[in-house]
Design a protein around this motif. Structure first.
Motif, PDB file in Angstrom:
ATOM      1  N   CYS A 151       0.851  -1.293  -0.045  1.00 18.93           N
ATOM      2  CA  CYS A 151       0.269  -0.289   0.416  1.00 18.93           C
ATOM      3  C   CYS A 151       1.115   1.291  -0.221  1.00 18.93           C
ATOM      4  CB  CYS A 151      -0.947  -0.079   0.947  1.00 18.93           C
ATOM      5  SG  CYS A 151      -2.194  -1.906   1.636  1.00 18.93           S
ATOM      6  N   GLY A 174      -8.432   2.697  -2.828  1.00 17.96           N
ATOM      7  CA  GLY A 174      -7.335   2.851  -3.861  1.00 17.96           C
ATOM      8  C   GLY A 174      -7.708   1.781  -5.833  1.00 17.96           C
ATOM      9  N   ILE A 192      -3.211   4.742  -2.633  1.00 20.35           N
ATOM     10  CA  ILE A 192      -4.222   5.382  -1.281  1.00 20.35           C
ATOM     11  C   ILE A 192      -4.634   6.136  -2.236  1.00 20.35           C
ATOM     12  CG2 ILE A 192      -4.731   5.613   0.881  1.00 20.35           C
ATOM     13  CD1 ILE A 192      -2.325   3.578   1.240  1.00 20.35           C
TER      14      ILE A 192
END
Length: 213
Positions: A151, A174, A192
């Motif tokens: 992430c 995301g 994200i």
């Protein structure tokens, strides 16, 4: 750790086939091409995955070579993933268990829209100042399936301090990061857009990108 991993958006589906055997209800399988962006030359970049869809009794079989608006569970391909005779499991990095398929276009090019990924799980290892790992187990095709993500907080979120709380439960919205290359067993990189900590502690912030849209 248990979590949730879903994908929604317009996705090109082709090579329709039935690979689950003579079972009821009927399941259709597609090769799908997930749009993730363009390279420096303006060429489309897509990620190849496999999709299974349980056809409701009151619906006709979906079309082949069509763009559908897909909503479903996203997970990694593994040794038990069924792809069909003449197809190689190693060609696919992800699998989708579609919950809904809504036809948008038959026999055409897909729109240049990146599907939205929503992930719920516990923050894993911090990889650097802008990235952390997230590993979850989701229920897909009546089995527990693993999903591994990296992430990433984009530079557009530079005004926010990296909000890292080990093992904190988060909900992430995301997109698959543009330029991703993925083979079986790798982590899927997610950029994200918004992240919310699933905590009653008021000191834990909600983080969102002010420029993404």
């Amino acid at each position: 750790m248990s979590g949730a991993s879903t994908i929604s958006g317009p996705i090109l589906c082709n090579c329709a086939r039935y690979v689950m055997g003579p079972t009821e209800p009927k399941i259709i399988t597609y090769d799908v091409h997930i749009y993730i962006g363009e390279n420096d030359e303006g060429e489309t970049i897509s990620l190849k995955a496999i999709l299974h869809y349980l056809i409701p009794d009151d619906e006709p079989d979906p079309a082949d070579d069509a763009v559908f608006f897909v909503f479903g569970t996203l997970s990694m391909v593994n040794d038990e993933t069924t792809v069909g005779r003449g197809f190689n499991r190693s060609d696919y990095a992800m699998q989708i268990e579609a919950i809904s398929l809504q036809v948008m276009l038959i026999g055409g090019l897909p729109p240049s829209i990146r599907p939205t990924i929503i992930v719920v799980g516990a923050m894993g290892k911090k990889l650097n100042d802008r990235q952390f790992a997230l590993d979850i187990v989701v229920s897909s095709m009546d089995k527990d399936q693993s999903v591994s993500y990296i992430c990433y907080f984009p530079e557009s979120m530079a005004r926010f301090k990296f909000p890292y709380f080990p093992d904190a439960m988060v909900s992430i919205v995301g997109n698959i990061s543009c330029g991703s290359t993925l083979t079986t067993g790798n982590r899927l990189p997610i950029t994200i857009i918004n992240m919310t900590f699933l905590s009653s502690d008021s000191s834990v912030p909600s983080i969102s990108s002010p420029t993404d849209g």
